[in-house]
Scaffold this motif. Structure first.
Motif, PDB file in Angstrom:
ATOM      1  N   PHE A  74       0.829  -1.215   0.000  1.00 52.08           N
ATOM      2  CA  PHE A  74       0.000   0.000   0.000  1.00 52.08           C
ATOM      3  C   PHE A  74       0.861   1.262   0.000  1.00 52.08           C
ATOM      4  CE2 PHE A  74       0.083   2.004   4.200  1.00 52.08           C
ATOM      5  CZ  PHE A  74       0.596   1.012   5.013  1.00 52.08           C
ATOM      6  N   ALA A  77       2.167   1.742  -3.577  1.00 51.19           N
ATOM      7  CA  ALA A  77       1.123   2.355  -4.416  1.00 51.19           C
ATOM      8  C   ALA A  77       1.000   3.841  -4.114  1.00 51.19           C
ATOM      9  CB  ALA A  77      -0.203   1.640  -4.188  1.00 51.19           C
ATOM     10  N   GLN A  78       1.081   4.181  -2.836  1.00 51.07           N
ATOM     11  CA  GLN A  78       0.923   5.583  -2.441  1.00 51.07           C
ATOM     12  C   GLN A  78       2.066   6.473  -2.945  1.00 51.07           C
ATOM     13  OE1 GLN A  78       0.314   5.581   1.813  1.00 51.07           O
ATOM     14  NE2 GLN A  78      -1.725   4.682   1.640  1.00 51.07           N
ATOM     15  N   ARG A  89      -9.433  -8.249 -11.950  1.00 49.80           N
ATOM     16  CA  ARG A  89      -9.473  -8.160 -10.493  1.00 49.80           C
ATOM     17  C   ARG A  89     -10.207  -6.914 -10.012  1.00 49.80           C
ATOM     18  NH1 ARG A  89      -3.704 -10.060  -8.123  1.00 49.80           N
ATOM     19  NH2 ARG A  89      -4.788  -9.784  -6.160  1.00 49.80           N
ATOM     20  N   PHE A  91     -13.406  -5.200  -8.066  1.00 50.06           N
ATOM     21  CA  PHE A  91     -14.097  -5.625  -6.849  1.00 50.06           C
ATOM     22  C   PHE A  91     -15.551  -5.912  -7.215  1.00 50.06           C
ATOM     23  CE2 PHE A  91     -10.638  -2.763  -5.568  1.00 50.06           C
ATOM     24  CZ  PHE A  91      -9.872  -3.689  -4.872  1.00 50.06           C
ATOM     25  N   MET A 102     -11.723   3.393  -5.503  1.00 50.55           N
ATOM     26  CA  MET A 102     -10.560   2.657  -4.982  1.00 50.55           C
ATOM     27  C   MET A 102      -9.276   3.084  -5.690  1.00 50.55           C
ATOM     28  SD  MET A 102     -11.261   0.682  -2.423  1.00 50.55           S
ATOM     29  CE  MET A 102      -9.801  -0.354  -2.350  1.00 50.55           C
ATOM     30  N   LEU A 105      -7.830   6.338  -3.734  1.00 49.65           N
ATOM     31  CA  LEU A 105      -7.778   6.248  -2.270  1.00 49.65           C
ATOM     32  C   LEU A 105      -6.862   7.283  -1.645  1.00 49.65           C
ATOM     33  CD1 LEU A 105      -7.655   2.489  -1.266  1.00 49.65           C
ATOM     34  CD2 LEU A 105      -9.468   4.143  -0.832  1.00 49.65           C
ATOM     35  N   HIS A 106      -5.700   7.455  -2.252  1.00 51.33           N
ATOM     36  CA  HIS A 106      -4.730   8.371  -1.646  1.00 51.33           C
ATOM     37  C   HIS A 106      -4.630   9.670  -2.443  1.00 51.33           C
ATOM     38  CE1 HIS A 106      -1.933   6.602  -4.619  1.00 51.33           C
ATOM     39  NE2 HIS A 106      -2.533   5.491  -4.285  1.00 51.33           N
TER      40      HIS A 106
ATOM     41  N   ASP B 177      -5.418  -8.389  -1.722  1.00 52.04           N
ATOM     42  CA  ASP B 177      -4.144  -8.015  -2.352  1.00 52.04           C
ATOM     43  C   ASP B 177      -4.337  -6.870  -3.347  1.00 52.04           C
ATOM     44  OD1 ASP B 177      -2.405  -9.609  -1.021  1.00 52.04           O
ATOM     45  OD2 ASP B 177      -2.488 -11.266  -2.445  1.00 52.04           O
ATOM     46  N   ALA B 179      -6.671  -4.597  -3.150  1.00 59.39           N
ATOM     47  CA  ALA B 179      -6.895  -3.382  -2.355  1.00 59.39           C
ATOM     48  C   ALA B 179      -5.559  -2.800  -1.900  1.00 59.39           C
ATOM     49  CB  ALA B 179      -7.796  -3.696  -1.163  1.00 59.39           C
ATOM     50  N   ARG B 180      -4.656  -3.666  -1.490  1.00 65.00           N
ATOM     51  CA  ARG B 180      -3.308  -3.210  -1.085  1.00 65.00           C
ATOM     52  C   ARG B 180      -2.587  -2.558  -2.259  1.00 65.00           C
ATOM     53  NH1 ARG B 180      -2.333  -8.644   1.429  1.00 65.00           N
ATOM     54  NH2 ARG B 180      -2.792  -8.374   3.633  1.00 65.00           N
ATOM     55  N   ALA B 181      -2.690  -3.198  -3.414  1.00 69.09           N
ATOM     56  CA  ALA B 181      -1.964  -2.695  -4.588  1.00 69.09           C
ATOM     57  C   ALA B 181      -2.493  -1.337  -5.038  1.00 69.09           C
ATOM     58  CB  ALA B 181      -2.063  -3.700  -5.734  1.00 69.09           C
ATOM     59  N   GLY B 183      -3.277   0.940  -2.779  1.00 70.12           N
ATOM     60  CA  GLY B 183      -2.898   1.905  -1.749  1.00 70.12           C
ATOM     61  C   GLY B 183      -3.704   1.820  -0.468  1.00 70.12           C
ATOM     62  N   ALA B 184      -4.487   0.755  -0.299  1.00 68.51           N
ATOM     63  CA  ALA B 184      -5.285   0.640   0.934  1.00 68.51           C
ATOM     64  C   ALA B 184      -4.427   0.080   2.058  1.00 68.51           C
ATOM     65  CB  ALA B 184      -6.479  -0.275   0.676  1.00 68.51           C
TER      66      ALA B 184
END
Lengths: 241, 288
Positions: A74, A77-78, A89, A91, A102, A105-106, B177, B179-181, B183-184
């Motif tokens: 995360f 990505a940020q 993939r 959601f 999503m 997010l940041h 995974d 969601a992590r990718a 930036g969560a």
């Protein structure tokens, strides 16, 4: 121009499989690099190693001169890296709008999906629908839109964006890449050599988990033996069969 | 007959809300983190005893509820961050740790309270007694549990659907995974969800004491209830857990009123039927 992304001798194991066995290449800032190779060559794992989803046990990954090794996904990505995976993939239990959220997010400030809706108008028409209600091709485009929606990202990792798409949706991907290429560096896993030839400045070919060939994309077009050897595409005189 | 049926439905709704309070947290934790938290029932039981102690000491019913919810939230966060986090991915270790926590809480409560049940009646006067509209007789405390359960369900629904953290929770249930990718910060979200799930269990336990009793046996019984309801509703689905709780609670009380010998096993009969005819659960289950 300097490199925005540098991989040096990256080794990755997934369970007992030794998937990446010393991958090294760079993505120059502002350019699009096509990552090519047969199925199982390690292209997707390379992207996931950059994101920290499959962390390397040896080697170095640097983004804007800063090491990404040991940093959780995360936070990577940020730092400004977007990701569109090959299998979409999305959601499935979130709406189309929530999927796009999503991707922001940041991102400080108001969430604006106008650019994504302009590129892919069907997303606006289905914005309140669950992701799982979209067709496979639409899900793939949603994944691409989700990766592109944050216009402040510096690097996009895009994995086989046209795989399995209809000609009409493939054209939409081309349009989207045309648009995003102007504002971000891109590492593109290309299932379609035409796509690489259309957009890439440079290429890297992976084979058996290691980089085998790399260089200017024109070199690949001029020298079909390279593609013949590593990609089995039968490229002759710049054409694919 | 209609009055009996109405009473069964009200009792069933109240029981549904207790089921919901324990099962919703269990489901969220399983859905997001893939953890079957065997200690979850023990937190329900511990919430009941914390509430019992606080009410006995202070005389304040609502302070008892708040203390149970808050203390279980803290304990849940400590379990997740202190014991489980470093073992994510090692399913056997996670099972052993949560079983160990269950064992410690169970035996700690047994040493402190013994096997006998405890209860209190220090509930506000307006929650005691009954309402009698027409031929119906409605227990005030059961109505309170129904309202409390609905308020909690509404609050969790809003949290999941109207906040950024809720969005991350739902996305994480789908594909953690990915969601992590994007930036969560799923580490922080895991801890928060564990705390919220544990708080819900504690609140459920505290709310049960004024109606049922506080007993060491509550932990294991309600763990099984939670597990069955999550299967009925669909693994990882919040809505499914709500519907599953309603179905389970009302079915139990209808059997209790009309075919009493089937009331006990009714939840597991229901679970078997769902597994047979709709194995993905009522709501389809976010995580198959």
């Amino acid at each position: 121009m300097g490199a925005i992304l540098d991989l040096t001798d990256v080794h990755v194991k997934i369970e007992q499989a030794y998937v990446l066995q010393g991958v090294s290449f760079s993505v120059p800032e502002g350019e699009l690099v096509a990552l090519l190779g047969r199925n199982g060559a390690g292209k997707t794992t390379t992207l996931e190693s950059i994101l920290g989803l499959c962390p390397p046990f040896e080697g170095e990954v640097e983004f804007k001169g800063e090491s990404l090794i040991g940093i959780p996904p995360f936070k990577i990505a940020q730092k400004g890296i977007g990701y569109s995976p090959d299998s979409a993939r999305i959601f499935s239990e979130l709406t189309v709008t929530e999927n796009l959220k999503m991707g922001l997010l940041h991102h400080d400030g108001p969430k604006n999906f106008k650019a994504a809706y302009e590129l892919f108008p069907f997303l606006e028409e289905h914005k309140e629908n669950l992701g799982k209600s979209l067709s496979g091709g639409e899900q793939k485009l949603l994944a691409l839109a989700r990766a592109m929606v944050d216009e402040t990202l510096d690097l996009l990792l895009i994995d086989e964006p046209t795989e399995g798409l209809s000609p009409e949706n493939t054209q939409k991907v081309y349009t989207a890449l045309e648009e995003v290429k102007d504002r971000a560096s891109i590492l593109l896993v290309a299932d379609d050599l035409e796509l690489a030839k259309e957009f890439a400045e440079e290429y890297v070919i992976l084979s058996s988990g290691a980089d085998q060939e790399s260089g200017d994309i024109d070199e690949l077009i001029r020298n079909p033996d390279i593609a013949e050897k590593y990609l089995s595409t039968g490229v002759r005189n710049g054409e694919t069969k | 007959m209609i009055a009996t049926l109405a009473s069964a439905l009200i009792d069933g709704l109240a029981l549904s809300m207790l089921y919901f309070m324990i099962a919703s947290g269990f489901s969220l934790i399983f859905g997001l983190e893939g953890i079957v938290n065997f200690a979850h029932g023990s937190l329900f039981m511990l919430g009941a005893f914390v509430s019992y102690e606080v009410v006995s000491y202070t005389g304040s019913f609502y302070l008892g509820l708040a203390a149970a919810g808050l203390s279980m939230a803290i304990i849940g966060a400590l379990i997740e961050s202190g014991l489980l986090r470093k073992k994510f991915g090692n399913e056997m270790a996670i099972i052993m740790i949560t079983l160990g926590v269950m064992y410690v809480i169970h035996h700690g409560a047994l040493i402190r309270y013994g096997a006998a049940s405890s209860t209190y009646r220090k509930i506000p006067s307006y929650l005691q007694g009954t309402l009698k509209p027409g031929q119906l007789i409605l227990n005030n405390y059961q109505l309170f549990i129904i309202v409390l359960g609905l308020i909690i369900a509404g609050a969790v629904f809003l949290f999941l659907n109207r906040t950024n953290v809720g969005l991350i929770v739902r996305a994480g249930i789908d594909d953690v995974d990915m969601a992590r990718a994007l930036g969560a910060n799923t580490r922080r979200t895991f801890t928060l969800v564990f705390a919220i799930g544990s708080a819900l269990a504690g609140l459920g336990g505290a709310a049960s004491v004024g109606w049922i009793y506080a007993s060491v046996d509550l932990g294991l019984s309600y763990l099984f209830f939670a597990f069955a309801i999550v299967v009925i509703g669909g693994l990882g689905s919040f809505k499914g857990t709500f519907y599953g709780s309603l179905l389970a609670g009302i079915t139990h009380e209808l059997f209790a009123y009309f075919i009493p010998f089937l009331a006990g096993p009714s939840l597991f009969i229901l679970m078997a039927a769902i597994l047979l005819f709709k194995p993905e659960g009522l709501a389809g289950g976010a995580k198959q």
